[in-house]
Write an enzyme that holds these catalytic residues in place. Structure first.
Site, PDB file in Angstrom:
ATOM      1  N   GLN A 267      59.822 -66.343  95.841  1.00 47.42           N
ATOM      2  CA  GLN A 267      59.512 -65.527  97.011  1.00 47.42           C
ATOM      3  C   GLN A 267      59.265 -66.389  98.236  1.00 47.42           C
ATOM      4  O   GLN A 267      59.654 -66.009  99.348  1.00 47.42           O
ATOM      5  CB  GLN A 267      58.295 -64.643  96.738  1.00 47.42           C
ATOM      6  N   GLU A 335      53.959 -56.561  96.253  1.00 49.72           N
ATOM      7  CA  GLU A 335      55.330 -56.077  96.106  1.00 49.72           C
ATOM      8  C   GLU A 335      55.850 -56.355  94.688  1.00 49.72           C
ATOM      9  O   GLU A 335      56.307 -55.453  93.986  1.00 49.72           O
ATOM     10  CB  GLU A 335      56.219 -56.773  97.139  1.00 49.72           C
ATOM     11  N   HIS A 428      51.006 -11.354 110.081  1.00 51.37           N
ATOM     12  CA  HIS A 428      51.101 -11.874 108.716  1.00 51.37           C
ATOM     13  C   HIS A 428      50.498 -10.878 107.733  1.00 51.37           C
ATOM     14  O   HIS A 428      51.083 -10.571 106.679  1.00 51.37           O
ATOM     15  CB  HIS A 428      50.354 -13.214 108.593  1.00 51.37           C
TER      16      HIS A 428
END
Length: 443
Positions: A267, A335, A428
């Site tokens: 990484q 991650e 309504h």
């Protein structure tokens, strides 16, 4: 041994929480000049369409062409690129694509199907799952080429049932990467354009005479691309705003230290802001990994980038136990999370927050990047606490299904009316009550 200034922390230190907070800190704020420039580009592309895209492609990619036709790739051209790569590359692409496709097909079976049921009153309730009509995938280009990104973005869209997959990829100075184009052929990309940057995002979001407007844009890019995706969100969907790449290794000391050192490098070599962290309760093993880092780093082609990443944002952290290491990992929500342990299944239930979890010493993160099957587009910067990897579900939408029976209307009507009157919404309430007063006259 190299004189690497890699920080080493202890979880039992009185100021560990503050040290961890500083280690995790990364600002996602985009430079104001970039934001302003991106806004100008998006507005220009929205106003002038193809002409603006051609102008910015000539300026930023040193690729002056007379028309958009020169920037559009046909399926035949993608097939030619596939045929032109080596047999080994073709085999690798197809093998990786098959594994990625198979994984996402299982994902479709698990969560991507419509469903419905009827309750005791005969009312039908359910969910209708339908694919997006058209998506755009952004594939980075320039410094490096990423055929794996093509597979990871296009294949779940294809499995989801998206009919039109539009790829944009910058080709500075007109240099096209054959593997990227071959991957687009394998993954079922239907349209492709050699356009990049904020202008490509704007073209996908608003459409031009040549580039079709899409419903969602996925895929990573530089700061200009990230800023553009952020700006067009709402006009189209986006997957996420990704930060620098991250890996966290939980180790119990049973894995060869050279393996862990190289996983940390995997990484760190992405860029100077990438983050590599080791959590381990064994002080001697941490020292062994540090020795391996010093031994292996000089031979790495991207050693300067790795060094800057490790010194800037890396850390070796001594914990009091593996259980505590798991708790710290959940706070970080990395991650990529490797559980490099003799018994990874023991620790996996304790891990709640990570983009992807790699279990066991033989499961290197790099296998996940290319060919294991699960998607490598993952949440970063702690967002794994509330978001997920890219998947089939990102290329679908869900519509609720409701079919109320006459008996159901008599049961639900008073409930709805009572609540509607409470909210001051008389229409309504009356709409629900009318169904109670009389039914539909039928022949």
């Amino acid at each position: 041994m190299t004189d690497l200034a890699l920080r080493q922390l202890r979880s039992d230190a009185t100021d560990f929480d503050e040290q961890l907070r500083r280690l995790q800190h990364w600002s996602a704020e985009t430079d104001k000049a970039i934001e302003q420039r991106v806004g100008e580009i998006i507005d220009d592309v929205r106003r002038r369409g193809d002409a603006a895209v051609l102008e910015y492609t000539a300026r930023f990619d040193a690729l002056p062409v007379p028309s958009m036709a020169a920037l559009q790739l046909s399926r035949d051209e993608l097939k030619q690129a596939f045929d032109a790569i080596t047999p080994a590359q073709r085999d690798a692409l197809q093998a990786a694509a098959q594994r990625v496709r198979s994984y996402h097909e299982r994902q479709l079976e698990a969560c991507g199907r419509s469903w419905q049921y009827r309750d005791e009153d005969g009312t039908l309730l359910g969910q209708k799952v339908t694919p997006l009509d058209r998506v755009g995938i952004y594939v980075p280009g320039g410094k490096a080429a990423y055929p794996s990104s093509v597979l990871m973005n296009a294949l779940p869209a294809q499995v989801a049932g998206v009919a039109d997959i539009v790829m944009v990829v910058p080709t500075p100075r007109g240099e096209r990467n054959a593997l990227v184009l071959a991957a687009a052929y394998v993954a079922g990309v239907t349209q492709a354009f050699t356009v990049g940057g904020a202008q490509a995002v704007a073209a996908l979001a608003y459409g031009t005479d040549t580039v079709p407007r899409v419903d969602k844009i996925t895929g990573p890019g530089n700061a200009y691309v990230a800023s553009a995706k952020r700006r067009v969100f709402g006009q189209v969907g986006i997957d996420m705003i990704a930060g620098p790449s991250e890996i966290l290794v939980l180790a119990d000391g049973s894995t060869p230290p050279d393996w862990v050192a190289m996983d940390l490098f995997s990484q760190a070599e992405h860029d100077e802001l990438a983050q590599s962290i080791l959590l381990c309760p064994d002080a001697a093993y941490i020292d062994a990994v540090r020795e391996s880092i010093g031994k292996l780093l000089p031979a790495m082609p991207r050693r300067d980038v790795i060094r800057a990443s490790l010194e800037g944002r890396g850390a070796l952290i001594l914990t009091r136990s593996m259980a505590e290491a798991c708790e710290i990992s959940n706070r970080i929500a990395p991650e990529h999370l490797e559980v490099s342990s003799r018994d990874p299944g023991r620790w996996e239930p304790l891990l709640r927050h990570a983009g992807a979890i790699f279990l066991g010493a033989f499961t290197s993160e790099s296998l996940g990047d290319y060919c294991a099957g699960p998607n490598h587009v993952l949440p970063t910067s702690g967002t794994a606490r509330f978001s997920s990897p890219l998947g089939v579900y990102d290329f679908q939408k869900r519509s609720s299904l409701i079919e109320v029976s006459e008996a159901g209307a008599h049961k639900l009507g008073p409930i709805a009316a009572e609540l509607a009157y409470g909210e001051g919404l008389q229409a309504h309430a009356r709409a629900a009550e009318m169904r109670l007063e009389r039914g539909i006259e039928r022949d």
